[in-house]
Design an enzyme around this catalytic site. Structure first.
Site, PDB file in Angstrom:
ATOM      1  N   LYS A 152       1.007  -1.010  -0.137  1.00 50.35           N
ATOM      2  CA  LYS A 152       0.023   0.055   0.047  1.00 50.35           C
ATOM      3  C   LYS A 152       0.817   1.179   0.196  1.00 50.35           C
ATOM      4  O   LYS A 152       1.939   1.077   0.873  1.00 50.35           O
ATOM      5  CB  LYS A 152      -0.849  -0.130   1.234  1.00 50.35           C
ATOM      6  CG  LYS A 152      -1.938   1.155   1.502  1.00 50.35           C
ATOM      7  CD  LYS A 152      -2.834   0.975   2.437  1.00 50.35           C
ATOM      8  CE  LYS A 152      -3.792   1.783   2.696  1.00 50.35           C
ATOM      9  NZ  LYS A 152      -4.673   1.701   3.702  1.00 50.35           N
ATOM     10  N   SER A 157      -9.682   1.663   2.847  1.00 51.98           N
ATOM     11  CA  SER A 157      -8.860   2.509   2.096  1.00 51.98           C
ATOM     12  C   SER A 157      -7.781   1.659   1.081  1.00 51.98           C
ATOM     13  O   SER A 157      -7.226   2.137   0.128  1.00 51.98           O
ATOM     14  CB  SER A 157      -8.157   3.753   2.720  1.00 51.98           C
ATOM     15  OG  SER A 157      -7.325   3.065   3.729  1.00 51.98           O
ATOM     16  N   SER A 191      -9.980  -0.489   6.869  1.00 50.93           N
ATOM     17  CA  SER A 191      -9.393  -0.260   5.747  1.00 50.93           C
ATOM     18  C   SER A 191      -8.650  -1.679   5.106  1.00 50.93           C
ATOM     19  O   SER A 191      -8.346  -1.571   3.951  1.00 50.93           O
ATOM     20  CB  SER A 191      -8.714   0.860   5.575  1.00 50.93           C
ATOM     21  OG  SER A 191      -8.931   1.986   5.522  1.00 50.93           O
TER      22      SER A 191
END
Lengths: 492, 95
Positions: free
Chosen positions: A83, A158, A182
């Site tokens: 990420k 997210s 997330s």
């Protein structure tokens, strides 16, 4: 001459790769090239912000040499993406924001370094909601991530880029972070296994901070066995994170084969009420019935204050975010406005240009609840509720080892459907954010497909530090079902 | 609880963000809606509950007062918007 690698090696698990790489069926370089080609063919998903092809091939060559020398590490040559809020030295770490669009990190996050030392190969950095603030991966400066199951829908957020990349088989594994859901919510919406460990397991050093008392790194994979291997590798004490646990991480993979007989699963009444799509409830109940046929007992439990978790979270997370994001001032790194009258104006212009709408909204809320006159009414009130929510879990865990329910109230929603209505977006986190408030481990695993062919997620929540039981239950479920093997059409 | 445009302007200053009059109205409406959601907290009695600031109740770890980090000033300053002679440059603050 050796035969060419099998065409569907993107469907292999980590252990299958480990075996095949040592049997000489393909090399780490070939495996890396296979995934890089898939990434190139799927750029429309917008899953990755950066592709680090050259670096990946270097790492793959190194992994091949280690395998040839007899190194038995299962992670050697395993392709992964991080990420884009994990700092990676020499590589853009944007956090999905214009603010960090020029930030080539001068150091590497501990979780990334641990996986690198084990020989995993980084293919790139994944797209995400700006500063991890969102539940749809639509707030990124680099544009929205598309869901491989239906490109008109969101991938969740997210960690939506990580989820889309694993679901489309562009990588074997992806890291993520989870402040209010997330990892688990995008895993649910993309048909994946996603685990957020207990607070303190994975070092936060080098993870761009959103809400420091809630943020926790974890992993998104196609199955629980892979998650057990990767989570163990990225966990562990780190002197550079003041909240890192000084405890040995159990080797989770050693526990996944335990039978479910004798395990008790609590079903929180509040997770099966109004607001959950009937199809989602139905599939989650079927999954729980499956666990019962495998020997698990179920018991009804109460989480009486779970309704309060959204308001509580949307005070505490923005408050911590407003403080953490004060560091983006255009002085030491990141964006600096080109024009300004004086120092204060430089700060404000830089921040006004650098942050997107959702980030500004949360900074404003956080500033409000921390400001003089409102601190007790909002911030302290929310902290008191946080304790009540955490205590509710403690009570529930007196009767069971694991809690089960839906990860999200609905399957993946349409792009653009909720991004102009913050409240509707925040309600996505109803079943996930209480877990962060309490610091507990949680996992989402695939439990079915709805009538539109969209994945449904089953969430399991564990006692503090008991990721092993979550991964064990998840793995046993996946031995008896094949939802985790379903691949988005077009990415087989 | 509804938030006024004036409050928005004050918050924007505290947060070092520029929010013009037209945007202030938009933010006031949105923040008011979010605060309505947050007000749901008041339905629950929290008297006698101690605030919980963190999931770990333990005290912070102490360590020996020894330098452990390498000097990497050059690497860190290479990515700064403006530096000179090892210092970060900002607009002039003293006339």
């Amino acid at each position: 001459m050796r035969m060419s690698p099998p065409p569907r090696l993107h469907q292999h698990s980590i252990r299958e790769h480990a075996r095949a790489l040592r049997a000489g069926e393909y090399s780490c370089v070939e495996l890396t090239q296979h995934f890089l080609a898939r990434i190139e063919a799927a750029t429309d998903l917008n899953a990755l912000i950066s592709v680090t092809a050259e670096l990946a091939l270097q790492q793959a060559r190194r992994a091949d040499r280690r395998i040839q020398a007899g190194d038995p590490d299962w992670l050697l040559g395993i392709p992964l993406v991080h990420k884009d809020l994990f700092c990676t030295e020499g590589v853009l770490t944007s956090c999905g924001s214009k603010m960090l669009d020029n930030f080539i990190s001068p150091y590497t996050a501990t979780a990334v370094a641990k996986l690198e030392q084990r020989g995993a190969v980084m293919l790139g950095k994944s797209n995400m909601d700006e500063f991890a603030m969102g539940s749809s991966s639509e707030t990124s400066y680099y544009g929205a991530v598309l869901n491989p199951w239906d490109k008109a829908r969101v991938a969740g957020g997210s960690s939506g880029g990580s989820a889309a990349a694993v679901a489309a088989r562009l990588t074997c594994v992806a890291t993520g972070t989870d402040t209010g859901g997330s990892i688990r919510q995008p895993a649910a919406l993309c048909g994946l296994t996603g685990i957020k460990p207990s607070y303190g397991r994975v070092s936060r050093y080098g993870m761009v901070a959103f809400a420091s008392s809630l943020d926790q790194g974890g992993v998104l994979t196609r199955n629980a066995a892979d998650a057990a291997i990767v989570l163990h590798a990225m966990s562990g004490f780190d002197p550079r994170d003041s909240t890192s646990l000084q405890q040995e991480t159990p080797n989770y993979h050693d526990f996944i084969e335990q039978p479910l007989a004798g395990k008790t699963i609590g079903l929180p009444k509040q997770f099966f009420g109004e607001g959950v799509e009937p199809e989602v409830s139905e599939m989650v109940m079927q999954a729980i019935a499956q666990l019962q046929t495998m020997g698990a007992k179920t018991v009804p439990v109460e989480l009486p204050n779970s309704e309060a978790s959204i308001p509580c979270y949307y005070v505490l997370a923005p408050a911590e975010a407003a403080s953490n994001l004060a560091r983006f001032d255009g002085v030491r790194y990141g964006h600096r406005a080109a024009e300004y009258a004086d120092l204060t104006d430089m700060y404000a212009n830089t921040r006004t240009e650098g942050f997107g709408a959702e980030v500004k909204r949360r900074i404003m809320i956080g500033t409000y609840v921390l400001s003089s006159g409102y601190y007790d009414a909002y911030y302290i009130k929310a902290q008191k509720l946080r304790r009540m929510i955490a205590d509710d879990f403690q009570q529930a865990f007196k009767q069971c080892e694991v809690l089960a329910g839906p990860t999200t109230p609905t399957t993946a929603f349409a792009l653009g459907e909720k991004n102009h209505d913050p409240i509707a977006m925040y309600r996505n986190d109803i079943f996930t954010n209480s877990v962060n408030l309490a610091g507990l481990p949680g996992i989402s695993i695939p439990a079915g497909l709805d009538r539109n062919g969209l994945p449904v997620g089953l969430q399991l929540i564990g006692r503090y530090l008991d990721e092993a039981t979550l991964l064990n239950v998840a793995h046993q479920f996946q031995q008896a079902t094949d939802w985790h093997l379903k691949t988005p059409p077009g990415y087989l | 609880m509804s938030i006024t445009n004036q409050t928005i302007t004050h918050l924007a200053h505290l947060a070092r963000l520029h929010i013009d009059a037209k945007q202030a109205e938009f933010y006031a409406a949105q923040l008011s809606r979010i605060l309505e959601l947050v007000e749901q907290m008041n339905r629950i009695d929290t008297d006698d509950i101690a605030p919980m600031s963190h999931p770990q109740e333990s005290v912070l770890r102490l360590r020996e007062d020894q330098a452990t980090a390498d000097d990497r000033r050059e690497a860190y300053q290479r990515i700064a918007p403006a530096t000179a002679q090892g210092l970060y440059l900002t607009p002039k603050v003293i006339e």
